[in-house]
Design a protein around this motif. Structure first.
Motif, PDB file in Angstrom:
ATOM      1  N   ASP A 314      30.668  75.218  45.663  1.00 58.47           N
ATOM      2  CA  ASP A 314      29.437  75.841  45.178  1.00 58.47           C
ATOM      3  C   ASP A 314      28.234  74.925  45.413  1.00 58.47           C
ATOM      4  N   SER A 315      28.434  73.627  45.269  1.00 58.83           N
ATOM      5  CA  SER A 315      27.342  72.685  45.535  1.00 58.83           C
ATOM      6  C   SER A 315      26.939  72.730  47.004  1.00 58.83           C
ATOM      7  N   ILE A 316      27.925  72.812  47.896  1.00 58.55           N
ATOM      8  CA  ILE A 316      27.629  72.953  49.331  1.00 58.55           C
ATOM      9  C   ILE A 316      26.918  74.274  49.592  1.00 58.55           C
ATOM     10  N   ALA A 317      27.382  75.344  48.945  1.00 60.35           N
ATOM     11  CA  ALA A 317      26.776  76.667  49.144  1.00 60.35           C
ATOM     12  C   ALA A 317      25.314  76.682  48.717  1.00 60.35           C
ATOM     13  N   ARG A 318      24.983  75.903  47.707  1.00 58.39           N
ATOM     14  CA  ARG A 318      23.609  75.883  47.199  1.00 58.39           C
ATOM     15  C   ARG A 318      22.696  74.965  48.002  1.00 58.39           C
ATOM     16  N   SER A 319      23.248  74.065  48.773  1.00 59.69           N
ATOM     17  CA  SER A 319      22.414  73.052  49.428  1.00 59.69           C
ATOM     18  C   SER A 319      22.370  73.168  50.948  1.00 59.69           C
ATOM     19  N   VAL A 320      23.392  73.766  51.590  1.00 54.41           N
ATOM     20  CA  VAL A 320      23.472  73.726  53.045  1.00 54.41           C
ATOM     21  C   VAL A 320      22.354  74.541  53.700  1.00 54.41           C
ATOM     22  N   LEU A 321      21.947  75.654  53.086  1.00 47.09           N
ATOM     23  CA  LEU A 321      20.862  76.480  53.624  1.00 47.09           C
ATOM     24  C   LEU A 321      19.752  76.661  52.587  1.00 47.09           C
ATOM     25  N   ALA A 322      19.546  75.655  51.740  1.00 50.39           N
ATOM     26  CA  ALA A 322      18.545  75.746  50.670  1.00 50.39           C
ATOM     27  C   ALA A 322      17.190  76.119  51.254  1.00 50.39           C
ATOM     28  N   PRO A 323      16.439  77.008  50.549  1.00 53.02           N
ATOM     29  CA  PRO A 323      16.689  77.547  49.204  1.00 53.02           C
ATOM     30  C   PRO A 323      17.641  78.751  49.156  1.00 53.02           C
ATOM     31  N   GLN A 324      18.142  79.204  50.297  1.00 51.67           N
ATOM     32  CA  GLN A 324      19.136  80.275  50.263  1.00 51.67           C
ATOM     33  C   GLN A 324      20.461  79.741  49.727  1.00 51.67           C
ATOM     34  N   VAL A 325      21.203  80.609  49.036  1.00 48.09           N
ATOM     35  CA  VAL A 325      22.490  80.225  48.458  1.00 48.09           C
ATOM     36  C   VAL A 325      23.582  81.058  49.107  1.00 48.09           C
ATOM     37  N   LEU A 326      24.523  80.397  49.755  1.00 47.95           N
ATOM     38  CA  LEU A 326      25.655  81.098  50.359  1.00 47.95           C
ATOM     39  C   LEU A 326      26.637  81.543  49.277  1.00 47.95           C
ATOM     40  N   PRO A 327      27.319  82.665  49.468  1.00 45.72           N
ATOM     41  CA  PRO A 327      28.425  83.019  48.565  1.00 45.72           C
ATOM     42  C   PRO A 327      29.516  81.943  48.632  1.00 45.72           C
ATOM     43  N   VAL A 328      29.968  81.515  47.479  1.00 48.72           N
ATOM     44  CA  VAL A 328      30.901  80.388  47.438  1.00 48.72           C
ATOM     45  C   VAL A 328      32.241  80.745  48.083  1.00 48.72           C
ATOM     46  N   GLY A 329      32.591  82.038  48.106  1.00 42.31           N
ATOM     47  CA  GLY A 329      33.843  82.436  48.738  1.00 42.31           C
ATOM     48  C   GLY A 329      33.871  82.133  50.224  1.00 42.31           C
ATOM     49  N   ILE A 330      32.707  82.193  50.870  1.00 42.01           N
ATOM     50  CA  ILE A 330      32.639  81.849  52.288  1.00 42.01           C
ATOM     51  C   ILE A 330      32.922  80.364  52.483  1.00 42.01           C
ATOM     52  N   VAL A 331      32.357  79.545  51.613  1.00 41.08           N
ATOM     53  CA  VAL A 331      32.546  78.095  51.731  1.00 41.08           C
ATOM     54  C   VAL A 331      33.987  77.712  51.449  1.00 41.08           C
ATOM     55  N   THR A 332      34.599  78.306  50.428  1.00 39.76           N
ATOM     56  CA  THR A 332      36.002  77.974  50.137  1.00 39.76           C
ATOM     57  C   THR A 332      36.911  78.356  51.301  1.00 39.76           C
TER      58      THR A 332
END
Length: 350
Positions: A314-332
């Motif tokens: 979730d931390s990666i999802a919030r920071s990789v394309l900030a300020p956009q937030v990726l759905p955490v399921g994609i990152v997992t």
């Protein structure tokens, strides 16, 4: 006598390894919580985040700027703690399912429970039908269909005689059934409804709130101690039905109760988050590689690994394309697939 000493020394080393592993996980989780709370446009430091957390817990002892306290407690901390609880619960549920089914691929998602939740959510989104109304329509449907899937698995397995193979086959059959129903609903839905269904299936902790966190935490507080109490039964079941029965474990009743508890934990989490895969599959494997398969330590340790994985994702999802937030399921999925391939190759070469 010498062999006894060697065995005792080996067990002592194993206990130290387990203690260090769990202690390291706890320390890493505390650090990651502080880092995760800083993520956002406000520019808080880790120290300010910890101070705001302590000020909220102990207002008479610690003080923090009002802005920092508001940002941390009203907007960020419940999301971070929800990710921790969700990761912990999914990992524990995966550990229990893999143990009682003696299948390394068993998880809440490979047994059709997540597919059932997606079908329930799709019915709510596309058809507007459900057991509750308002903002809890999707949540209620996802929870209900998850439990219905667990009951269906139990019913199908009981009809053929409850066992690990029958439960796995029943779960796979239901997974394909619910996936087909969800696909049909996506086909007949409008573009907006299709987008909502797909986004729900991505999995996210964006909509976490303190009440939702309280519900998940309460369920975990009620179920985890019981699972730890039944750890010896899980150890016996993991060795096979015959071994468990010879040790006095009521096999069918134990498998049913433990499967239902793991399904309840999963249902309560994914009805709020949507589909978040690989946590319940990968976290138990990581833990077994580190400290072995004794469920007395495997359950809490795999829960901590799952909490770290989901909070990190979730931390990666919030920071990789900030300020956009990726759905955490994609990152997992991105994190889980390579690791699972590595596990497969490692086990094959072992």
């Amino acid at each position: 006598m010498e062999q006894h000493v060697i065995i005792q020394e080996g067990y002592t080393r194993l206990k130290k390894t387990r203690a260090l592993f769990i202690g390291g996980l706890l320390a890493g989780l505390v650090i990651l919580i502080g880092v995760a709370v800083t993520l956002g446009s406000a520019g808080l430091t880790v120290g300010e985040s910890y101070l705001a957390i302590l000020a909220g817990l102990l207002p008479g002892v610690f003080s923090a700027p009002d802005l920092a306290t508001t940002i941390v407690w009203d907007f960020r901390l419940h999301r971070v703690l929800f990710a921790v609880c969700a990761g912990f619960g999914l990992a524990v549920a995966g550990s229990v399912m893999q143990g009682i089914l003696r299948n390394p691929l068993a998880s809440p998602f490979t047994l059709g429970i997540a597919s059932a939740a997606a079908t329930g959510a799709s019915i709510a989104i596309v058809l507007g039908a459900g057991v509750v109304g308002g903002e809890y329509l999707v949540i209620g449907n996802a929870f209900l269909f998850s439990l219905l899937a667990a009951l269906a698995i139990y019913g199908m397995a009981r009809y053929r005689g409850i066992g690990s193979e029958t439960m796995v086959l029943a779960g796979i059959a239901l997974m394909y059934l619910f996936s087909a129903v969800t696909s049909l609903l996506q086909y007949v839905g409008s573009a907006e409804q299709l987008q909502a269904v797909v986004f729900w299936m991505f999995g996210s902790v964006d909509k976490s709130t303190w009440p939702k966190l309280g519900i998940v935490a309460l369920v975990l507080a009620c179920t985890i101690p019981y699972l730890l109490y039944r750890a010896w039964d899980l150890n016996a079941l993991a060795e096979g039905d015959e071994v468990a029965a010879s040790l006095g474990v009521p096999v069918e009743r134990s498998m049913t109760v433990l499967m239902m508890i793991a399904s309840l934990i999963t249902a309560v989490i994914i009805c709020f988050t949507g589909t978040i895969g690989f946590i319940g599959l990968v976290a138990p494997h990581i833990t077994r590689m580190a400290i072995g398969s004794d469920f007395r330590t495997l359950l809490p340790a795999s829960g901590l690994v799952g909490a770290l994985l989901l909070l990190g994702a979730d931390s990666i999802a919030r920071s990789v394309l900030a300020p956009q937030v990726l759905p955490v399921g994609i990152v997992t999925a991105f994190l889980g697939v390579p690791f699972f391939i590595y596990l497969f190759l490692h086990r094959r070469n072992a």
